[in-house]
Scaffold this active site. Sequence first.
Site, PDB file in Angstrom:
ATOM      1  N   THR A 161       0.818  -1.230   0.000  1.00  0.00           N
ATOM      2  CA  THR A 161       0.000   0.000   0.000  1.00  0.00           C
ATOM      3  C   THR A 161       0.843   1.269   0.000  1.00  0.00           C
ATOM      4  O   THR A 161       0.396   2.304   0.489  1.00  0.00           O
ATOM      5  CB  THR A 161      -0.943   0.021   1.230  1.00  0.00           C
ATOM      6  N   TRP A 162       2.053   1.187  -0.533  1.00  0.00           N
ATOM      7  CA  TRP A 162       2.880   2.389  -0.639  1.00  0.00           C
ATOM      8  C   TRP A 162       2.121   3.419  -1.477  1.00  0.00           C
ATOM      9  O   TRP A 162       1.580   3.079  -2.527  1.00  0.00           O
ATOM     10  CB  TRP A 162       4.228   2.037  -1.301  1.00  0.00           C
TER      11      TRP A 162
ATOM     12  N   ASP B  12       0.069  -5.004   3.575  1.00  0.00           N
ATOM     13  CA  ASP B  12       1.305  -4.416   4.103  1.00  0.00           C
ATOM     14  C   ASP B  12       1.272  -2.901   4.016  1.00  0.00           C
ATOM     15  O   ASP B  12       0.937  -2.330   2.979  1.00  0.00           O
ATOM     16  CB  ASP B  12       2.503  -4.937   3.293  1.00  0.00           C
TER      17      ASP B  12
ATOM     18  N   TYR C 174       4.504   5.515   5.129  1.00  0.00           N
ATOM     19  CA  TYR C 174       3.845   5.642   3.821  1.00  0.00           C
ATOM     20  C   TYR C 174       2.817   6.772   3.864  1.00  0.00           C
ATOM     21  O   TYR C 174       1.888   6.762   4.682  1.00  0.00           O
ATOM     22  CB  TYR C 174       3.144   4.334   3.407  1.00  0.00           C
TER      23      TYR C 174
ATOM     24  N   GLN D 247      11.268  -8.758   5.160  1.00  0.00           N
ATOM     25  CA  GLN D 247      10.691  -8.180   3.946  1.00  0.00           C
ATOM     26  C   GLN D 247      11.810  -7.515   3.144  1.00  0.00           C
ATOM     27  O   GLN D 247      12.460  -6.591   3.633  1.00  0.00           O
ATOM     28  CB  GLN D 247       9.609  -7.152   4.307  1.00  0.00           C
TER      29      GLN D 247
ATOM     30  N   LEU E 241       6.807  -6.664  -8.751  1.00  0.00           N
ATOM     31  CA  LEU E 241       6.544  -6.345 -10.168  1.00  0.00           C
ATOM     32  C   LEU E 241       7.548  -5.305 -10.660  1.00  0.00           C
ATOM     33  O   LEU E 241       7.276  -4.575 -11.614  1.00  0.00           O
ATOM     34  CB  LEU E 241       5.098  -5.832 -10.329  1.00  0.00           C
TER      35      LEU E 241
END
Length: 267
Positions: free
Chosen positions: A20-21, A51, A56, A167, A198
């Site tokens: 969810t950055w 996450d 963020y 992570q 990605l």
Amino acid sequence: MEYRELGRTGEKVSTIGMGTWRFGTYRSQNERAEQLKALRSGVELGINLIDTAEIYASGRSEETVGEAVNEIRDKVFIATKVAPGHLHHDDVIRACAASLKRLGTNYIDLYQVHWPDSSVPIKETMGAMEELVKHGSVRYIGVSNFSVRQTEEARQALSTDEIVSNQVEYSLANRYVESEILPYCEREKLTLVAYSPLDRGHIAKSLPEGLLTKYRMTSAQAMLNWVTRNEHVVAIPKASNLSHIEENAESVRTRFKPDEYELISKG
Ligand code: NAP
């Protein structure tokens, strides 16, 4: 959706989670509604791992996650992170309280140290993390961007709890974790949570067409399927677009054969 055990906890998290950055940053109310819908739809599609991090969007990502899941808190596994500037004991405790408030919950499933900070003794940080577990504010402790040596030090600094995950960045385009961190996670039964799986939206353009057709997969799906081919890995692609969430949730409905993974590695 496929689910995997988080570390040795017995807890099942979805192989494909949601990063969810930048969530909480939007130019219109429409965009805001889309982010909430994307998260809720992901959960409907079987994704339970979400996450986020205190840094963020200066806390607004956590607020967005909290708002999206407030009626389905028991269906999701919330992972958030304490910022590297907050690793002294009292700062960890304060940062956790602030994250809980923004998330609108009274427990964090996985609390991760976002980046190591060699200027703060790891024993001090881990002591605070264990207090949070004892208090019930945190269920499991994880790290992020830690080398094998730093992970070992963090594990040794704990007295009652375990580090369950690390992570780190991992994708077809960035495979540095394969030399040490991934073999270590496999051996020690830690979960490797793959971020930027990605390659930050740089979807591979030269994956074997024959394989994509055979498995009816898009290149993005093949990238997520490939990065999670090891059972100790889960991935947290970020998708604010609803069709991307649907595509990502479907990416592990089937598995390539070992020689096909090899071909993708070369692609
Ligand atoms: P990423 O997940 O590799 O890529 C995100 C980009 O891919 C977005 O532009 C997204 O577009 C696009 N995308 C998503 N699904 C797609 C699909 N099916 N087809 C085509 N494009 C697609 O990069 P990331 O955001 O850097 O990493 C993911 C998460 O990892 C972050 O959100 C964060 O939670 C975490 N992270 C952690 C750290 C750390 O230090 N621990 C560092 C970086 C990231 P749309 O948004 O338009 O859907």
